[in-house]
Motif scaffolding. Structure first.
Motif, PDB file in Angstrom:
ATOM      1  N   VAL A  71       1.183  -1.468  -0.356  1.00  0.00           N
ATOM      2  CA  VAL A  71      -0.220  -0.260   0.053  1.00  0.00           C
ATOM      3  C   VAL A  71       0.660   1.484  -0.276  1.00  0.00           C
ATOM      4  O   VAL A  71       1.614   1.342   0.683  1.00  0.00           O
ATOM      5  CB  VAL A  71      -0.653   0.235   1.369  1.00  0.00           C
ATOM      6  CG1 VAL A  71      -1.758   1.460   0.980  1.00  0.00           C
ATOM      7  CG2 VAL A  71      -1.954  -1.142   1.411  1.00  0.00           C
ATOM      8  N   LYS A  72       0.198   2.361  -0.939  1.00  0.00           N
ATOM      9  CA  LYS A  72       0.601   3.645  -1.101  1.00  0.00           C
ATOM     10  C   LYS A  72       0.491   4.483   0.385  1.00  0.00           C
ATOM     11  O   LYS A  72      -0.543   4.765  -0.361  1.00  0.00           O
ATOM     12  CB  LYS A  72       1.371   4.384  -2.060  1.00  0.00           C
ATOM     13  CG  LYS A  72       2.159   3.684  -3.305  1.00  0.00           C
ATOM     14  CD  LYS A  72       3.496   3.396  -3.181  1.00  0.00           C
ATOM     15  CE  LYS A  72       3.803   3.302  -3.927  1.00  0.00           C
ATOM     16  NZ  LYS A  72       5.827   2.555  -3.772  1.00  0.00           N
ATOM     17  N   LEU A  73       0.966   4.349   1.361  1.00  0.00           N
ATOM     18  CA  LEU A  73       0.052   4.915   2.276  1.00  0.00           C
ATOM     19  C   LEU A  73       0.721   6.440   2.273  1.00  0.00           C
ATOM     20  O   LEU A  73       1.811   6.863   2.761  1.00  0.00           O
ATOM     21  CB  LEU A  73       0.250   3.980   4.359  1.00  0.00           C
ATOM     22  CG  LEU A  73      -0.838   4.391   5.279  1.00  0.00           C
ATOM     23  CD1 LEU A  73      -0.066   3.597   5.925  1.00  0.00           C
ATOM     24  CD2 LEU A  73       0.272   6.179   5.721  1.00  0.00           C
ATOM     25  N   ALA A  74       0.008   6.943   2.516  1.00  0.00           N
ATOM     26  CA  ALA A  74       0.125   8.657   2.564  1.00  0.00           C
ATOM     27  C   ALA A  74      -0.853   9.768   3.592  1.00  0.00           C
ATOM     28  O   ALA A  74      -1.850   9.056   3.678  1.00  0.00           O
ATOM     29  CB  ALA A  74      -0.524   9.322   1.244  1.00  0.00           C
ATOM     30  N   PHE A  75       0.010  10.173   4.238  1.00  0.00           N
ATOM     31  CA  PHE A  75      -0.544  11.117   5.575  1.00  0.00           C
ATOM     32  C   PHE A  75      -0.039  11.967   4.906  1.00  0.00           C
ATOM     33  O   PHE A  75       1.222  13.241   5.116  1.00  0.00           O
ATOM     34  CB  PHE A  75      -0.693  10.590   6.627  1.00  0.00           C
ATOM     35  CG  PHE A  75       0.542   9.862   7.217  1.00  0.00           C
ATOM     36  CD1 PHE A  75       1.381  11.434   7.786  1.00  0.00           C
ATOM     37  CD2 PHE A  75       1.177   8.861   7.245  1.00  0.00           C
ATOM     38  CE1 PHE A  75       2.561  10.683   8.464  1.00  0.00           C
ATOM     39  CE2 PHE A  75       2.337   8.417   7.301  1.00  0.00           C
ATOM     40  CZ  PHE A  75       3.352   9.568   8.053  1.00  0.00           C
ATOM     41  N   ASN A  76      -0.648  13.888   5.305  1.00  0.00           N
ATOM     42  CA  ASN A  76      -0.467  15.331   5.595  1.00  0.00           C
ATOM     43  C   ASN A  76      -1.396  15.839   5.727  1.00  0.00           C
ATOM     44  O   ASN A  76      -2.751  15.518   6.387  1.00  0.00           O
ATOM     45  CB  ASN A  76       0.339  15.524   4.341  1.00  0.00           C
ATOM     46  CG  ASN A  76      -0.791  15.652   2.923  1.00  0.00           C
ATOM     47  OD1 ASN A  76      -2.207  15.804   3.702  1.00  0.00           O
ATOM     48  ND2 ASN A  76      -0.512  15.702   2.382  1.00  0.00           N
ATOM     49  N   ASN A  77      -1.319  17.190   6.221  1.00  0.00           N
ATOM     50  CA  ASN A  77      -2.333  17.849   7.085  1.00  0.00           C
ATOM     51  C   ASN A  77      -2.764  17.828   7.956  1.00  0.00           C
ATOM     52  O   ASN A  77      -3.988  18.297   8.187  1.00  0.00           O
ATOM     53  CB  ASN A  77      -3.088  18.518   5.794  1.00  0.00           C
ATOM     54  CG  ASN A  77      -3.448  20.043   5.777  1.00  0.00           C
ATOM     55  OD1 ASN A  77      -3.165  20.418   6.446  1.00  0.00           O
ATOM     56  ND2 ASN A  77      -4.813  20.456   5.523  1.00  0.00           N
ATOM     57  N   GLN A  78      -3.138  16.286   9.324  1.00  0.00           N
ATOM     58  CA  GLN A  78      -3.005  15.770  10.557  1.00  0.00           C
ATOM     59  C   GLN A  78      -3.166  17.193  11.571  1.00  0.00           C
ATOM     60  O   GLN A  78      -2.487  17.895  11.481  1.00  0.00           O
ATOM     61  CB  GLN A  78      -3.317  14.266  10.305  1.00  0.00           C
ATOM     62  CG  GLN A  78      -2.842  13.529   9.290  1.00  0.00           C
ATOM     63  CD  GLN A  78      -4.859  13.707   8.783  1.00  0.00           C
ATOM     64  OE1 GLN A  78      -5.676  13.261   9.586  1.00  0.00           O
ATOM     65  NE2 GLN A  78      -4.518  13.544   7.708  1.00  0.00           N
ATOM     66  N   GLU A  79      -4.444  17.411  11.933  1.00  0.00           N
ATOM     67  CA  GLU A  79      -4.439  18.210  13.191  1.00  0.00           C
ATOM     68  C   GLU A  79      -4.474  18.206  14.043  1.00  0.00           C
ATOM     69  O   GLU A  79      -3.627  18.634  15.242  1.00  0.00           O
ATOM     70  CB  GLU A  79      -5.897  18.703  13.132  1.00  0.00           C
ATOM     71  CG  GLU A  79      -6.009  20.400  14.005  1.00  0.00           C
ATOM     72  CD  GLU A  79      -7.297  21.181  13.244  1.00  0.00           C
ATOM     73  OE1 GLU A  79      -6.871  22.408  13.647  1.00  0.00           O
ATOM     74  OE2 GLU A  79      -7.947  20.100  13.836  1.00  0.00           O
ATOM     75  N   ARG A  80      -4.528  16.760  14.922  1.00  0.00           N
ATOM     76  CA  ARG A  80      -3.371  15.817  15.699  1.00  0.00           C
ATOM     77  C   ARG A  80      -3.734  14.307  15.687  1.00  0.00           C
ATOM     78  O   ARG A  80      -4.111  13.962  14.718  1.00  0.00           O
ATOM     79  CB  ARG A  80      -4.896  16.081  17.048  1.00  0.00           C
ATOM     80  CG  ARG A  80      -6.424  15.999  16.608  1.00  0.00           C
ATOM     81  CD  ARG A  80      -7.529  16.270  18.027  1.00  0.00           C
ATOM     82  NE  ARG A  80      -8.198  15.697  16.899  1.00  0.00           N
ATOM     83  CZ  ARG A  80      -9.352  15.066  18.293  1.00  0.00           C
ATOM     84  NH1 ARG A  80      -9.201  14.916  19.097  1.00  0.00           N
ATOM     85  NH2 ARG A  80     -10.679  14.623  17.708  1.00  0.00           N
ATOM     86  N   LEU A  81      -2.808  14.089  16.862  1.00  0.00           N
ATOM     87  CA  LEU A  81      -2.907  12.172  16.011  1.00  0.00           C
ATOM     88  C   LEU A  81      -4.265  11.368  16.210  1.00  0.00           C
ATOM     89  O   LEU A  81      -4.052  10.247  15.606  1.00  0.00           O
ATOM     90  CB  LEU A  81      -2.051  11.861  18.116  1.00  0.00           C
ATOM     91  CG  LEU A  81      -1.632  10.599  17.984  1.00  0.00           C
ATOM     92  CD1 LEU A  81      -0.407  10.370  17.045  1.00  0.00           C
ATOM     93  CD2 LEU A  81      -1.212  10.335  19.163  1.00  0.00           C
ATOM     94  N   GLU A  82      -5.063  11.810  16.754  1.00  0.00           N
ATOM     95  CA  GLU A  82      -6.433  10.971  16.798  1.00  0.00           C
ATOM     96  C   GLU A  82      -6.710  10.489  14.849  1.00  0.00           C
ATOM     97  O   GLU A  82      -7.324   9.835  14.840  1.00  0.00           O
ATOM     98  CB  GLU A  82      -7.679  11.280  17.839  1.00  0.00           C
ATOM     99  CG  GLU A  82      -7.394  11.311  18.860  1.00  0.00           C
ATOM    100  CD  GLU A  82      -6.516  12.465  19.713  1.00  0.00           C
ATOM    101  OE1 GLU A  82      -6.452  12.050  20.779  1.00  0.00           O
ATOM    102  OE2 GLU A  82      -5.626  13.069  19.197  1.00  0.00           O
ATOM    103  N   ASN A  83      -6.190  12.137  14.540  1.00  0.00           N
ATOM    104  CA  ASN A  83      -7.076  12.307  12.654  1.00  0.00           C
ATOM    105  C   ASN A  83      -5.781  11.527  12.539  1.00  0.00           C
ATOM    106  O   ASN A  83      -6.299  10.767  11.388  1.00  0.00           O
ATOM    107  CB  ASN A  83      -6.812  13.449  12.458  1.00  0.00           C
ATOM    108  CG  ASN A  83      -7.813  14.841  13.298  1.00  0.00           C
ATOM    109  OD1 ASN A  83      -7.566  15.560  14.112  1.00  0.00           O
ATOM    110  ND2 ASN A  83      -9.070  14.559  12.516  1.00  0.00           N
ATOM    111  N   LEU A  84      -4.909  11.356  13.069  1.00  0.00           N
ATOM    112  CA  LEU A  84      -3.765  10.614  11.844  1.00  0.00           C
ATOM    113  C   LEU A  84      -3.988   9.276  12.346  1.00  0.00           C
ATOM    114  O   LEU A  84      -3.678   8.473  10.758  1.00  0.00           O
ATOM    115  CB  LEU A  84      -2.355  11.050  12.917  1.00  0.00           C
ATOM    116  CG  LEU A  84      -1.674   9.994  11.992  1.00  0.00           C
ATOM    117  CD1 LEU A  84      -0.799  10.439  10.654  1.00  0.00           C
ATOM    118  CD2 LEU A  84       0.268  10.461  12.542  1.00  0.00           C
TER     119      LEU A  84
END
Length: 346
Positions: free
Chosen positions: A107-120
């Motif tokens: 899987v190409k796992l992407a994340f950015n622009n999250q506001e807090r750990l729970e959102n991530l």
């Protein structure tokens, strides 16, 4: 009929039967055996799944399960079910389907622009097998945080926004440990030394970068904003960053979905360690996930004498900077008059 004729006829019958059986067998193995109309579908087999579980998952995509199972048994799949993410393409035959179930697709796992750990955690759990609860548990593990120099307020600084390759059946612990490696890879000796030049640790640099990130979407302006905040830190002046107050409001109400466009005086005096109007120095943790340009802005700030800035009404999206309070008050009045004319209440 003599004996030789009987043998010949028997041989012909047997050979014909074998040919017919072979034809049927080949047809069962190599004929199309999918039901879906999409070009391709991904199949997710969970960790510790047995053959019965796998069958239940894949059966909606297979036209004839008897044909599939015949091949699966010959290929010893029932005893060797693999967990992961597998690709079925339209028109695959039974042999190809069984082969596909042995090729775990990353899987190409992407994340950015999250506001807090729970959102991530929610974002990550939508892309791999580990759920958000297990992710939060292992990330907030007290032993893990202590060993890696974090606490519950600042552990969010561990995550560097990017696109990473994982297998879908990655556990929460493996995801966490991979992020530690990526964190250490990002914080090279050069970057650590640049942070030291600003009297910051990597975690502190990330916290400041999260404020810079929230202050401006204009990447070319971020080094100047970083310079303002670094000047304030050196002078012992409160950062007075509106994004930290907005974060404090959301944290206090536990409502991170609310949209706050305007900060009022009553907000500026609220009691919170994240309120940089009443507290000097940095807040205890990041107020967002800063992108790489915000991080680089803190590590490579613009050198200047500015200690104030406010939103510009002439260059929307940008800010007006000032070295004196009187100059700043003029800029701030322009912005206040404009925002009042727009009827923005919150």
């Amino acid at each position: 009929m003599n004996f030789k004729k009987i043998i010949s006829i028997s041989a012909i019958v047997i050979i014909s039967g074998l040919i017919i059986y072979g034809f049927i067998l080949i047809n069962q193995i190599f004929s199309k055996n999918t039901t879906f109309t999409d070009k391709e579908v991904y199949i997710h087999i969970p960790t510790d799944a047995n053959y019965q579980t796998a069958k239940a998952i894949i059966s909606p995509y297979i036209e004839n399960m008897d044909r599939f199972e015949m091949v699966a048994n010959k290929r010893d799949y029932p005893a060797n079910v693999k967990a992961g993410r597998f690709l079925f393409t339209k028109g695959m035959n039974s042999y190809e389907l069984v082969k596909a179930l042995r090729a775990n697709i990353p899987v190409k796992l992407a994340f950015n622009n999250q506001e807090r750990l729970e959102n991530l955690a929610g974002r990550v759990s939508s892309q791999i097998e580990a759920d958000s609860i297990s992710l939060l548990k292992v990330i907030k593990d007290s032993v893990f945080m202590k060993e890696n120099g974090f606490n519950e307020e600042n552990v969010f600084a561990l995550f560097i926004p990017n696109t990473y390759e994982f297998y879908w059946n990655t556990s929460a612990v493996k995801f966490r440990d991979k992020m530690v490696k990526e964190y250490r890879k990002f914080w090279t000796e050069e970057r650590i030394n640049k942070a030291k030049l600003q009297n910051l640790t990597p975690v502190e640099a990330t916290i400041l970068a999260s404020i810079v990130h929230k202050e401006s979407v204009k990447k070319d302006e971020r080094p100047r904003i970083a310079g303002v905040y670094l000047n304030r830190l050196r002078l012992g002046i409160p950062l007075q960053a509106d994004p930290t107050v907005i974060y404090a409001i959301k944290k206090k109400s536990n409502d991170f979905n609310q949209v706050i466009k305007r900060v009022f005086y009553n907000d500026l005096v609220m009691s919170s360690p994240y309120n940089t109007y009443i507290n000097t120095g940095l807040p205890p943790g990041p107020i967002a996930m800063p992108d790489i340009t915000a991080m680089e802005a803190v590590l490579n700030p613009e050198k200047h004498d500015f200690i104030y800035f406010c939103a510009s009404v002439e260059r929307f999206g940008y800010h007006e900077f000032a070295a004196t309070l009187s100059e700043h008050n003029k800029n701030a009045k322009k912005y206040s008059d404009w925002i009042n004319s727009q009827g923005v209440k919150r």
